[in-house]
Design a protein around this motif. Structure first.
Motif, mmCIF file in Angstrom:
data_model
loop_
_atom_site.group_PDB
_atom_site.id
_atom_site.type_symbol
_atom_site.label_atom_id
_atom_site.label_comp_id
_atom_site.label_asym_id
_atom_site.label_seq_id
_atom_site.Cartn_x
_atom_site.Cartn_y
_atom_site.Cartn_z
ATOM 1 N N GLY A 50 19.192 9.206 11.534
ATOM 2 C CA GLY A 50 19.743 7.853 11.450
ATOM 3 C C GLY A 50 21.010 7.689 12.266
ATOM 4 N N GLY A 51 22.007 7.057 11.636
ATOM 5 C CA GLY A 51 23.267 6.831 12.324
ATOM 6 C C GLY A 51 23.707 5.386 12.278
ATOM 7 N N ALA A 52 24.546 5.017 13.232
ATOM 8 C CA ALA A 52 25.202 3.713 13.217
ATOM 9 C C ALA A 52 24.206 2.562 13.270
ATOM 10 N N HIS A 53 23.147 2.680 14.076
ATOM 11 C CA HIS A 53 22.193 1.573 14.191
ATOM 12 C C HIS A 53 21.446 1.347 12.882
ATOM 13 N N GLU A 54 21.077 2.441 12.202
ATOM 14 C CA GLU A 54 20.419 2.291 10.898
ATOM 15 C C GLU A 54 21.379 1.695 9.875
ATOM 16 N N GLN A 55 22.622 2.131 9.897
ATOM 17 C CA GLN A 55 23.600 1.607 8.943
ATOM 18 C C GLN A 55 23.792 0.105 9.115
ATOM 19 N N GLY A 56 23.893 -0.339 10.361
ATOM 20 C CA GLY A 56 24.035 -1.764 10.620
ATOM 21 C C GLY A 56 22.846 -2.560 10.121
ATOM 22 N N PHE A 57 21.645 -2.043 10.338
ATOM 23 C CA PHE A 57 20.429 -2.715 9.874
ATOM 24 C C PHE A 57 20.393 -2.797 8.353
ATOM 25 N N ARG A 58 20.666 -1.685 7.684
ATOM 26 C CA ARG A 58 20.593 -1.647 6.227
ATOM 27 C C ARG A 58 21.617 -2.580 5.586
ATOM 28 N N THR A 59 22.824 -2.573 6.107
ATOM 29 C CA THR A 59 23.875 -3.432 5.547
ATOM 30 C C THR A 59 23.499 -4.906 5.664
ATOM 31 N N TYR A 83 0.814 -1.212 0.000
ATOM 32 C CA TYR A 83 0.000 0.000 0.000
ATOM 33 C C TYR A 83 0.850 1.265 0.000
ATOM 34 N N SER A 84 1.925 1.267 0.798
ATOM 35 C CA SER A 84 2.729 2.483 0.947
ATOM 36 C C SER A 84 4.188 2.180 0.645
ATOM 37 N N THR A 85 4.977 3.244 0.575
ATOM 38 C CA THR A 85 6.420 3.077 0.357
ATOM 39 C C THR A 85 7.131 2.629 1.618
ATOM 40 N N GLY A 86 6.408 2.580 2.737
ATOM 41 C CA GLY A 86 7.009 2.154 3.988
ATOM 42 C C GLY A 86 7.858 3.250 4.600
ATOM 43 N N GLY A 87 8.788 2.839 5.443
ATOM 44 C CA GLY A 87 9.661 3.812 6.093
ATOM 45 C C GLY A 87 10.422 3.158 7.224
ATOM 46 N N LEU A 88 11.614 3.689 7.497
ATOM 47 C CA LEU A 88 12.454 3.189 8.564
ATOM 48 C C LEU A 88 12.398 4.168 9.724
ATOM 49 N N HIS A 89 11.983 3.701 10.877
ATOM 50 C CA HIS A 89 11.857 4.537 12.068
ATOM 51 C C HIS A 89 12.868 4.029 13.094
ATOM 52 N N SER A 90 13.843 4.858 13.434
ATOM 53 C CA SER A 90 14.886 4.408 14.353
ATOM 54 C C SER A 90 14.910 5.257 15.609
ATOM 55 N N PHE A 91 15.309 4.608 16.714
ATOM 56 C CA PHE A 91 15.344 5.253 18.023
ATOM 57 C C PHE A 91 16.602 4.815 18.769
ATOM 58 N N ALA A 92 17.133 5.723 19.559
ATOM 59 C CA ALA A 92 18.245 5.407 20.459
ATOM 60 C C ALA A 92 17.849 5.863 21.850
ATOM 61 N N ASN A 93 17.783 4.935 22.783
ATOM 62 C CA ASN A 93 17.329 5.227 24.147
ATOM 63 C C ASN A 93 15.979 5.957 24.135
ATOM 64 N N SER A 94 15.090 5.457 23.307
ATOM 65 C CA SER A 94 13.712 5.945 23.161
ATOM 66 C C SER A 94 13.611 7.331 22.533
ATOM 67 N N THR A 95 14.723 7.881 22.055
ATOM 68 C CA THR A 95 14.719 9.172 21.366
ATOM 69 C C THR A 95 14.762 8.934 19.864
ATOM 70 N N ARG A 96 13.870 9.583 19.121
ATOM 71 C CA ARG A 96 13.812 9.401 17.678
ATOM 72 C C ARG A 96 15.085 9.944 17.028
ATOM 73 N N THR A 97 15.754 9.119 16.249
ATOM 74 C CA THR A 97 16.966 9.539 15.541
ATOM 75 C C THR A 97 16.598 9.829 14.094
ATOM 76 N N HIS A 98 16.134 11.046 13.858
ATOM 77 C CA HIS A 98 15.637 11.433 12.535
ATOM 78 C C HIS A 98 16.736 11.381 11.479
#
Length: 391
Positions: free
Chosen positions: A289-298, A272-287
């Motif tokens: 991204g950063g290291a955690h998003e990079q690890g996930f994507r790789t 239905y949608s293009t989706g989206g990646l929503h990432s958080f560090a210590n419950s704070t939204r990391t708009h």
């Protein structure tokens, strides 16, 4: 360089010595430059005051001592945040002669694992209670701990009463009620919608934690409690069941041995949608991204290609499936909690801890590969969806 005037007289320059250096205590520094601590003095900063207090209550949940947080916007325009955690410590510290409660509410010090008693802490800096106290015209703290009820009152960050022990109590927890200073904030009217959205987000990110928000002005109560955590969050983001490529969402979690980093992931493809990646560090939204998003994507790109080749859904000589095709229609939430998060940029919404990249790569490779191998029908549907989007 030649100076005009009587050479026998010293140059007329502004003196600069120790008397010109002004040292501000924590309260004065915060009140003079509130934007440094809560971002702004607009509605955004006003709402941030609530989130700073809620962060302490969430930390009690992360430490295994609280499962309920109640937030109330009172009729007088103040806010009360109560939790059923252990309660702020009340003992007097010998070195300062101050109660631990008063130190938390007046001293500007970054919390660490050893200082706070928490393995990981929510939020970015851990400065919340001191900042909120300094920027409030009035604040009252109530603690149920050590068999009694305790209270203390403050005005603009300065205690007006001593920490007082009251009647016996078998309860436990902390309640902080505060009134934002009208001389500092451009508005003192809270946004119910903004608070509600963030508190629901925190309930998703911390499965098993019940968070309520009550607005006594128009009497609009809401309560968020998501035992299914991030899987429920993804279901909230993907509200159209007919569009789902697979159901339920894929979800897994892991924590390292010394409890300094943990990660939760939930993900689901839809048409239905293009989706989206929503990432958080210590419950704070990391708009950003950063290291955690990079690890996930790789890890995700490698795993999808490896699985598709093993199942012969793409031929050995074909080019790899692109990352763009893999992320088309994917809704994913990544929540990482670290003992010592490091953020980049002025907005502090990009995580730079290198260990987060490596750890999350390993977790995703292990758990997602295992899920694909044990759910062949759903896995095949996901690969077909990805291949269809790439054509």
């Amino acid at each position: 360089m030649t100076q005009s005037g009587n050479p026998s007289q010293p140059a007329n320059v502004n003196e600069y010595n120790a008397s010109h250096i002004q040292v501000l205590d924590a309260r004065e520094g915060i009140r003079r430059r509130p934007g440094m601590y809560i971002g702004s003095t607009s509605e955004r900063g006003l709402n941030q005051m609530v989130f700073e207090v809620v962060t302490y209550a969430v930390d009690e949940h992360l430490a295994g001592h609280a499962d309920t947080i109640d937030v109330t916007i009172t009729t007088d325009g103040g806010v009360r945040v109560a939790d059923n955690g252990r309660g702020l410590p009340v003992e007097v510290e010998k070195t300062t002669g101050m109660s631990a409660v008063e130190r938390e509410l007046t001293e500007l010090s970054f919390r660490s694992k050893s200082h706070s008693g928490y393995g990981v802490c929510g939020g970015i800096s851990g400065l919340g209670l001191c900042v909120v106290n300094a920027l409030s015209s009035r604040l009252t703290v109530e603690v149920h701990r050590d068999g009694h009820r305790w209270t203390q009152e403050y005005q603009k960050g300065t205690p007006t009463t001593a920490l007082t022990r009251h009647e016996e109590s078998s309860g436990h927890g902390t309640a902080i009620a505060f009134q934002p200073d009208t001389g500092i904030f451009e508005t003192t009217r809270y946004s119910f919608a903004t608070l509600s959205q963030r508190l629901q987000e925190l309930a998703f990110l911390n499965g098993g934690l019940a968070i309520s928000l009550t607005d006594e002005r128009p009497e609009r109560p809401v309560r968020y409690h998501h035992s299914d955590g991030l899987r429920a969050y993804v279901a909230h983001l993907n509200p159209y069941p007919p569009s789902l490529v697979h159901s339920p969402a894929i979800a897994f979690a892991s924590e390292n041995q010394d409890e300094t980093i943990s990660v939760q992931v939930a993900m689901q493809w839809n048409t239905y949608s293009t989706g989206g990646l929503h990432s958080f560090a210590n419950s704070t939204r990391t708009h950003e991204g950063g290291a955690h998003e990079q690890g996930f994507r790789t890890a995700l790109t490698d795993i999808v290609n490896d699985y598709a080749r093993r199942q012969r859904q793409i031929a050995a000589g074909d080019a790899d499936i692109t990352a763009e095709a893999i992320y088309e229609g994917l809704t994913a939430v990544i929540s990482v909690k670290l003992a010592r998060p490091v953020f980049e940029g002025a907005t502090r919404t990009k995580l730079s801890n290198p260990e987060a990249d490596a750890y999350i790569q390993g977790v995703v490779r292990k758990h997602l590969t295992d899920w694909l191998d044990h759910h062949p029908d759903e896995a095949a549907a996901i690969i077909r969806h990805i291949l269809n989007t790439s054509t």
